[in-house]
Design a protein around this motif. Structure first.
Motif, PDB file in Angstrom:
ATOM      1  N   ALA A 303       0.850  -1.195   0.000  1.00 39.50           N
ATOM      2  CA  ALA A 303       0.000   0.000   0.000  1.00 39.50           C
ATOM      3  C   ALA A 303       0.879   1.235   0.000  1.00 39.50           C
ATOM      4  N   SER A 304       0.306   2.347  -0.407  1.00 41.42           N
ATOM      5  CA  SER A 304       1.071   3.593  -0.417  1.00 41.42           C
ATOM      6  C   SER A 304       1.434   3.982   1.015  1.00 41.42           C
ATOM      7  N   ILE A 305       2.557   4.674   1.161  1.00 40.90           N
ATOM      8  CA  ILE A 305       3.087   5.057   2.470  1.00 40.90           C
ATOM      9  C   ILE A 305       3.078   6.579   2.568  1.00 40.90           C
ATOM     10  N   ASP A 306       2.547   7.082   3.657  1.00 42.80           N
ATOM     11  CA  ASP A 306       2.538   8.515   3.891  1.00 42.80           C
ATOM     12  C   ASP A 306       3.918   8.933   4.400  1.00 42.80           C
ATOM     13  N   PRO A 307       4.676   9.700   3.619  1.00 42.13           N
ATOM     14  CA  PRO A 307       6.023  10.076   4.063  1.00 42.13           C
ATOM     15  C   PRO A 307       6.020  10.912   5.330  1.00 42.13           C
ATOM     16  N   GLN A 308       4.890  11.560   5.628  1.00 46.43           N
ATOM     17  CA  GLN A 308       4.810  12.364   6.841  1.00 46.43           C
ATOM     18  C   GLN A 308       4.877  11.493   8.101  1.00 46.43           C
ATOM     19  N   GLU A 309       4.565  10.202   7.959  1.00 41.80           N
ATOM     20  CA  GLU A 309       4.555   9.302   9.106  1.00 41.80           C
ATOM     21  C   GLU A 309       5.902   8.685   9.390  1.00 41.80           C
ATOM     22  N   VAL A 310       6.852   8.826   8.464  1.00 39.56           N
ATOM     23  CA  VAL A 310       8.144   8.156   8.614  1.00 39.56           C
ATOM     24  C   VAL A 310       8.897   8.649   9.840  1.00 39.56           C
ATOM     25  N   PHE A 311       8.901   9.952  10.050  1.00 39.99           N
ATOM     26  CA  PHE A 311       9.598  10.530  11.199  1.00 39.99           C
ATOM     27  C   PHE A 311       8.634  11.172  12.189  1.00 39.99           C
TER      28      PHE A 311
END
Length: 313
Positions: A303-311
């Protein structure tokens, strides 16, 4: 209040030397730095409080709801991947686009570096599902090294216990992707060469188009440690930032470690600015977003990944 003492496992990157030698320390914590020959599996080592971690495996873990590690936007390993595609010296292949339908070996399926390298093929119009992939070690097998990461491999991906370099030399592979060059590569008798004759020019063009150098490994801390000491992520990042800058200043002074180091340092600053390997969330936002998009586009992340959630804190 007693300062916490933490143990981090990292490979011996030059820019960490000021920390490893104790030249630089932190007022917020005491640090035991474990020098590792290979990237540690932080979660499987109870004695570690954190350390060097694959960007892809960290991001995939977060995407699957595993928040046991807190990632810091401190990319201790980053680099262009154009140089990582090798062919036989007598090969007629010269461009990424020519790898359509090829047999390609690579050192790990979900690995950060190989994800960035496959992205170069995608950008050149190569259908990754049309390639016959073989996952294995470049030279001798490395017992205990996880090259699959628990992923369900597509039908066009297989795993070998043999040497990718020998498979390439024998003509059973058309190319291999590897961050580390095979034995004998840096000799006049090498059986292999880079696919791209002028990979630095291609890398420079990549930077001008994308604005970043790909991140490969970052620093992580175990969440239970951060919950006890919420000041640690910022303090670790601050120490490693000082270490990087101190190392660069010393290299500019002590340039005789290689014949052309001074020229390379000058050229690097001219092209990339004062800091080619920036730390921090904002400085790595575009790179993080591009990486998350590639993980999904290549089928590594379902599924697509929200880059805002990475850090996210």
């Amino acid at each position: 209040m007693t300062k916490p003492r933490i143990r981090l496992g990292l490979r011996d990157w030059d820019h960490l030397v000021p920390v490893a030698t104790g030249t630089l320390t932190s007022e917020a914590f005491d640090l035991d730095l474990d020098s590792r020959a290979m990237t540690p599996d932080v979660l499987s080592e109870p004695e570690l409080d954190g350390g060097e971690t694959s960007f892809s495996r960290y991001v995939l873990g977060r995407a699957q709801g595993d928040d046991r590690l807190v990632g810091l936007p401190v990319f201790v390993m980053r680099g262009f991947r154009h140089r990582c595609v090798l062919v036989r010296r007598d090969s007629e292949l010269r461009e990424f686009a020519e790898l359509k339908g090829a047999r390609v070996g690579l050192t790990g399926w979900p690995d950060s570096g190989n994800t960035w390298t496959r992205a170069l093929l995608r950008a050149a119009g190569v259908d990754l599902t049309g390639i016959e992939w073989t996952v294995g070690a470049v030279d001798a097998p490395e017992p205990g090294k996880d090259r699959v990461g628990g992923a369900k491999l597509p039908d066009n991906v297989s795993v070998t216990d043999g040497s990718l370099a020998e498979e390439l030399a024998a003509g059973r592979l058309d190319a291999i992707m590897t961050p580390f060059m095979p034995a004998g590569f840096f000799t006049p008798e090498s059986r292999f060469r880079h696919l791209l004759a002028d990979h630095p020019a291609a890398e420079l063009d990549y930077f001008h188009r994308n604005g970043f150098i790909p991140g490969i490994h970052l620093v992580t801390l175990k969440r239970e440690l951060v919950e006890r000491h919420p000041e640690l992520p910022g303090a670790v990042q601050e120490l490693f930032e000082r270490s990087k800058r101190h190392w660069l200043a010393r290299r500019r002074l002590l340039t005789d470690t290689t014949p052309w180091l001074l020229a390379d340092l000058s050229r690097t600053q001219e092209v990339f600015g004062e800091d080619w390997m920036p730390y921090g969330t904002a400085a790595n936002a575009a790179m993080t977003a591009a990486f998350c998009a590639e993980l999904h586009a290549q089928g590594i992340a379902p599924a697509s990944i929200d880059p805002q959630e990475v850090f996210a804190s």
